[in-house]
Design an enzyme around this catalytic site. Structure first.
Site, PDB file in Angstrom:
ATOM      1  N   SER A   1       0.821  -1.212   0.000  1.00 10.38           N
ATOM      2  CA  SER A   1       0.000   0.000   0.000  1.00 10.38           C
ATOM      3  C   SER A   1       0.861   1.270   0.000  1.00 10.38           C
ATOM      4  O   SER A   1       2.003   1.272   0.451  1.00 10.38           O
ATOM      5  CB  SER A   1      -0.911   0.019   1.234  1.00 10.38           C
ATOM      6  OG  SER A   1      -1.714  -1.136   1.284  1.00 10.38           O
TER       7      SER A   1
HETATM    8  N1  SAH Z   1      -0.402  -5.334   4.058  1.00 12.54           N
HETATM    9  C1  SAH Z   1       0.253  -5.611   2.783  1.00 12.54           C
HETATM   10  C2  SAH Z   1      -0.636  -5.231   1.629  1.00 12.54           C
HETATM   11  C3  SAH Z   1      -0.710  -6.356   0.644  1.00 12.54           C
HETATM   12  S1  SAH Z   1      -1.980  -6.247  -0.584  1.00 12.54           S
HETATM   13  C4  SAH Z   1       1.598  -4.938   2.715  1.00 12.54           C
HETATM   14  O1  SAH Z   1       1.934  -4.143   3.598  1.00 12.54           O
HETATM   15  O2  SAH Z   1       2.353  -5.237   1.797  1.00 12.54           O
HETATM   16  C5  SAH Z   1      -3.198  -7.333   0.083  1.00 12.54           C
HETATM   17  C6  SAH Z   1      -2.780  -8.750   0.347  1.00 12.54           C
HETATM   18  O3  SAH Z   1      -3.960  -9.462   0.764  1.00 12.54           O
HETATM   19  C7  SAH Z   1      -2.219  -9.524  -0.823  1.00 12.54           C
HETATM   20  O4  SAH Z   1      -0.965 -10.035  -0.486  1.00 12.54           O
HETATM   21  C8  SAH Z   1      -3.232 -10.643  -1.054  1.00 12.54           C
HETATM   22  O5  SAH Z   1      -2.643 -11.842  -1.492  1.00 12.54           O
HETATM   23  C9  SAH Z   1      -3.841 -10.796   0.322  1.00 12.54           C
HETATM   24  N2  SAH Z   1      -5.152 -11.427   0.370  1.00 12.54           N
HETATM   25  C10 SAH Z   1      -6.162 -11.341  -0.526  1.00 12.54           C
HETATM   26  N3  SAH Z   1      -7.222 -12.064  -0.124  1.00 12.54           N
HETATM   27  C11 SAH Z   1      -6.874 -12.625   1.068  1.00 12.54           C
HETATM   28  C12 SAH Z   1      -7.540 -13.481   1.986  1.00 12.54           C
HETATM   29  N4  SAH Z   1      -8.782 -13.907   1.783  1.00 12.54           N
HETATM   30  N5  SAH Z   1      -6.881 -13.858   3.103  1.00 12.54           N
HETATM   31  C13 SAH Z   1      -5.622 -13.423   3.340  1.00 12.54           C
HETATM   32  N6  SAH Z   1      -4.938 -12.626   2.501  1.00 12.54           N
HETATM   33  C14 SAH Z   1      -5.543 -12.226   1.386  1.00 12.54           C
END
Ligand code: SAH
Length: 210
Positions: free
Chosen positions: A63
């Site tokens: 993000s």
């Molecule tokens: N907090 C992260 C943001 C990653 S983007 C950072 O600081 O980098 C969102 C993430 O959510 C992705 O890695 C994606 O694979 C994950 N995601 C999507 N659906 C999900 C689910 N149902 N359970 C767990 N993770 C999930």
């Protein structure tokens, strides 16, 4: 060791975080400390401190710095809090949380991303982050209830298990919606759940089987 990215990081905090009104000192010092450039793929390193999300592989993104700071501040964290994060991704948000609270539980559905984050966060010395590979829309019941929950991918509606795993007086920040998304702050009060719209956002969708 001298960090060649320190100046970029401090400039990011001044111009993107403090200048836009983030006030929580714990959030500000965590963002000054965590080496964001290590959480992006090597070929994206020059973009790590820019005012934008950055691709991290598997169609996912880390993000935008301001959104990380804004969501973390909205959780109103205390040192003794236990926090659940849904969407480990790069592990950057997990590290920010781990600088502020005592225990962080983080769930990621894509195994390769979780494993990469686990390796990096161990190398950086974090001992208070606990990882699970799985569907975070079910939360992580064994360690519940949580003082705070942060969801970094957007579901169409708030998953019930996350509401249930929040402590009384607990706070959750979560983007909700499919094409247009709003960031919500959910607080669990004696009388029930209170949901407050914070701002329009864009997140990757929460992948879910139900
Ligand atoms: N907090 C992260 C943001 C990653 S983007 C950072 O600081 O980098 C969102 C993430 O959510 C992705 O890695 C994606 O694979 C994950 N995601 C999507 N659906 C999900 C689910 N149902 N359970 C767990 N993770 C999930």
């Amino acid at each position: 060791m001298e960090d060649p990215w320190l100046e970029n990081r401090l400039r990011m905090v001044e111009t993107q975080i403090v200048a836009r009104g983030i006030k929580d000192e714990r959030v500000i010092s965590a963002m000054k400390k965590v080496p964001r450039h290590l959480f992006v793929p090597p070929d994206m390193i020059d973009y790590a401190y820019n005012d934008e999300p950055v691709p991290i592989g598997e169609g996912q993104t880390i993000s935008q710095p301001y959104i990380v700071a804004y969501m973390t501040e909205a959780l109103n964290l205390k040192q003794e809090d236990k926090v659940l994060e849904v969407g480990t991704g790069s592990g950057y948000q997990s590290a920010i949380l781990a600088e502020i609270v005592s225990e962080v539980y983080t769930v990621e559905i894509i195994a390769s991303l979780s494993l990469r984050a686990q390796e990096l966060l161990a190398k950086l010395g974090y001992r208070n982050i606990h990882f699970k590979i799985g569907d975070g829309s079910f939360g992580w019941e064994e360690n519940s209830p949580y003082d705070a929950i942060i969801v970094t991918a957007a579901p169409a509606r708030i998953p019930r298990p996350l509401e249930e795993q929040l402590k009384l007086n607990g706070r959750m920040v979560i983007p909700v919606g499919s094409t247009f998304q709003e960031l919500f702050l959910v607080t669990k009060e004696k009388a029930g759940l209170r949901k407050k719209k914070l701002l329009p956002v864009r997140f990757v969708p929460l992948i879910t089987a139900h």
